[in-house]
Design an enzyme around this catalytic site. Structure first.
Site: not given
Lengths: 336, 211
Positions: A31, A57
């Site tokens: 996103v 991440d």
């Protein structure tokens, strides 16, 4: 663009909130979390003395976004004064901690024999402890670094929540460990000494002391994360059902962890021109509009809903991010 | 001592009846009565059922709302639903734990009122003869057993009397049940409860030979 009646449609209030120390940026994969967090970091660097951007991440994108290589240590971002970035791997291991980075962590555990295995089993039987440990290490490191503001670019939703839960998990785990070591500490110590001690000349007490230390860090951080003056979470979403659904779930869960969230970024909005012949764009715009209305309806009162357009080019490199980041502060004017 | 004799008999009858009805049924019955009384728990039980209805209603409403078309409404319903569900789960747990304590108390009280009472009576009247049997009716060792453990020799002790009462009650009840079963032709208890009695060559009422 319909403006929110109650809340400003930009991240300016967050920039102005000088007490903030931790900002999390999270959402479903794809996103635009990384772009958003980089942009936010760039904007923050303008108003704060020193800002650190950390990516948790596993698919590290910071290097990609800024077009330069980042590693485990904080490195300044070229072209953005006052901003540093680092990438950490949340999949560390408790062995690292016990061996203090030595290669023979496994041997150390083997050396302890049955007790070592028990210790290991116990540590791994508590879910999330493994990652929590490495997270804690990072936090400790970060705390010592004296940045004015730290922005986390978190992993996709599932990971994010686990990550935020860590302080709690960690505290519980360490409490158990301490209690156990107080009961059996002497025994374990005897065993270890009989076998010639731990490698690297560490004593068992040292390991325990380090754990205790870690626990205090965690407890401290936990308190900070729950303080809305110090910490906020910025969900990033795109106006599509699944993203919206995940965001709603995430916001509810964050509420459960008592973590503040009062701004969200709606990304990848399409603004086709009125006389646009592209049917696909127009129908997608219609769908996005539907979800935007829902978002405004549901979150408009409590959130700064920032709307970001989908650009024609990729947002990569410092100049692109800097120009993109302007739109976080000044609401984007849609070309009609 | 006819009063003790009667008392022991009645007590054994009571124990038998309780066991026949079943411990769980007794607990359930008392719980039902308890929640009917104006106690805080009866209020909690009422609240709980309202809450459950609320959760069910919200759930139904949520299912009826399209998340895709009406996300804001759906999300609000879901928030309400989750909140109500949390509250319900919490209260249900409290309620359940109270119920467990209640059951425990009832079980204790039941034991005291039956077995405990019998034990007490056994201890209290252990040295008293319930009644005497004529001398020479039974040989010495039987007399010894009948007066076991501490009643005077030649008499019936309270323990033996209680056992006798229990046995007789059991036998009579079984006999009555058997008669009743035969009269109606339907099995009254056990796994085959409710089935027709199957017997060869018995022309009892309602018994039909099936071939």
């Amino acid at each position: 663009m319909a403006d929110d009646s109650e809340m400003e449609a930009s991240l300016k209030p967050i920039l102005d909130q000088t007490s903030l120390k931790w900002v999390f940026v999270g959402g479903k994969g794809g996103v635009g979390k990384t772009t958003t967090s980089c942009s936010l970091a760039v904007q923050m660097a303008k108003v704060r003395k020193s800002v650190l951007l950390i990516s948790t991440d596993p698919a590290h994108n910071l290097s990609d976004a800024f077009g330069m290589k980042f590693g485990k240590d904080a490195r300044p971002v070229e072209g953005v004064p006052g901003l540093a970035a680092m990438e950490i791997d949340p999949n560390g291991s408790i062995n690292d901690l016990i061996a203090a980075g030595g290669d023979d962590a496994q041997d150390a555990m083997q050396g302890l024999g049955g007790v070592g295995n028990m210790f290991q089993d116990m540590a791994f039987s508590i879910p999330g402890v493994d990652e929590a440990m490495s997270f804690a290490e990072v936090l400790k490191q970060v705390k010592g670094m004296e940045y004015e503001l730290i922005i986390f670019d978190t992993a996709p939703t599932g990971h994010t929540l686990r990550f935020l839960q860590f302080p709690t998990v960690m505290e519980k785990a360490l409490e158990k460990l301490s209690a156990l070591s107080q009961q059996f500490g002497g025994m374990i110590n005897n065993l270890v000494n009989a076998r010639g001690g731990l490698p690297n000349g560490q004593s068992f007490e040292d390991v325990l002391a380090r754990m205790e230390d870690l626990r205090n860090t965690i407890g401290d951080v936990n308190k900070q994360f729950k303080n809305p003056d110090l910490t906020t979470f910025v969900p990033v979403l795109i106006p599509e059902f699944l993203s919206l659904y995940e965001t709603e779930r995430m916001i509810q869960e964050l509420g459960g962890y008592e973590i503040d969230t009062h701004a969200m970024v709606v990304n990848q909005l399409l603004f086709p021109k009125k006389d646009n012949p592209c049917e696909q764009c127009n129908s997608r715009r219609k769908m996005q509009k539907k979800y935007l209305e829902q978002i405004d309806d549901l979150y408009g009162e409590d959130f700064h809903v920032v709307k970001m357009p989908l650009l024609v080019e990729e947002v990569r490199g410092v100049p692109a991010i800097t120009s993109f980041s302007e739109m976080l502060v000044k609401p984007f004017d849609a070309p009609e | 001592m006819p009063s003790v004799l009667l008392f022991v008999f009645l007590l054994q009858l009571f124990i038998h009846l309780l066991n026949t009805v079943g411990k769980q049924s007794v607990n359930d019955l008392l719980w039902l009565l308890f929640t009917k009384l104006p106690t805080p728990q009866s209020k909690a039980a009422a609240d709980l059922s309202t809450l459950r209805n609320e959760v069910v209603r919200l759930n139904r409403e949520m299912k009826a709302t399209s998340a895709q078309d009406d996300f804001a409404k759906w999300a609000r319903l879901r928030r309400q639903h989750d909140k109500a569900k949390d509250k319900y789960d919490n209260e249900a747990r409290n309620h359940q734990s109270f119920r467990t304590n209640f059951d425990r108390a009832i079980t204790a009280a039941r034991w005291l009122g039956t077995q405990g009472l019998q034990f007490g009576a056994n201890a209290w009247y252990s040295k008293q003869p319930m009644f005497w049997i004529p001398q020479g009716w039974v040989p010495y060792h039987i007399e010894w057993v009948l007066s076991f453990p501490r009643a005077p020799l030649g008499s019936i002790s309270i323990n033996v009397w209680a056992i006798a009462c229990a046995s007789v009650i059991k036998m009579i009840v079984e006999g009555v049940m058997a008669l009743w079963t035969l009269r109606t032709g339907v099995v009254k208890e056990g796994p085959r409860r409710g089935e027709r009695v199957q017997m060869e060559g018995m022309g009892g009422v309602g018994v039909k030979k099936e071939l």
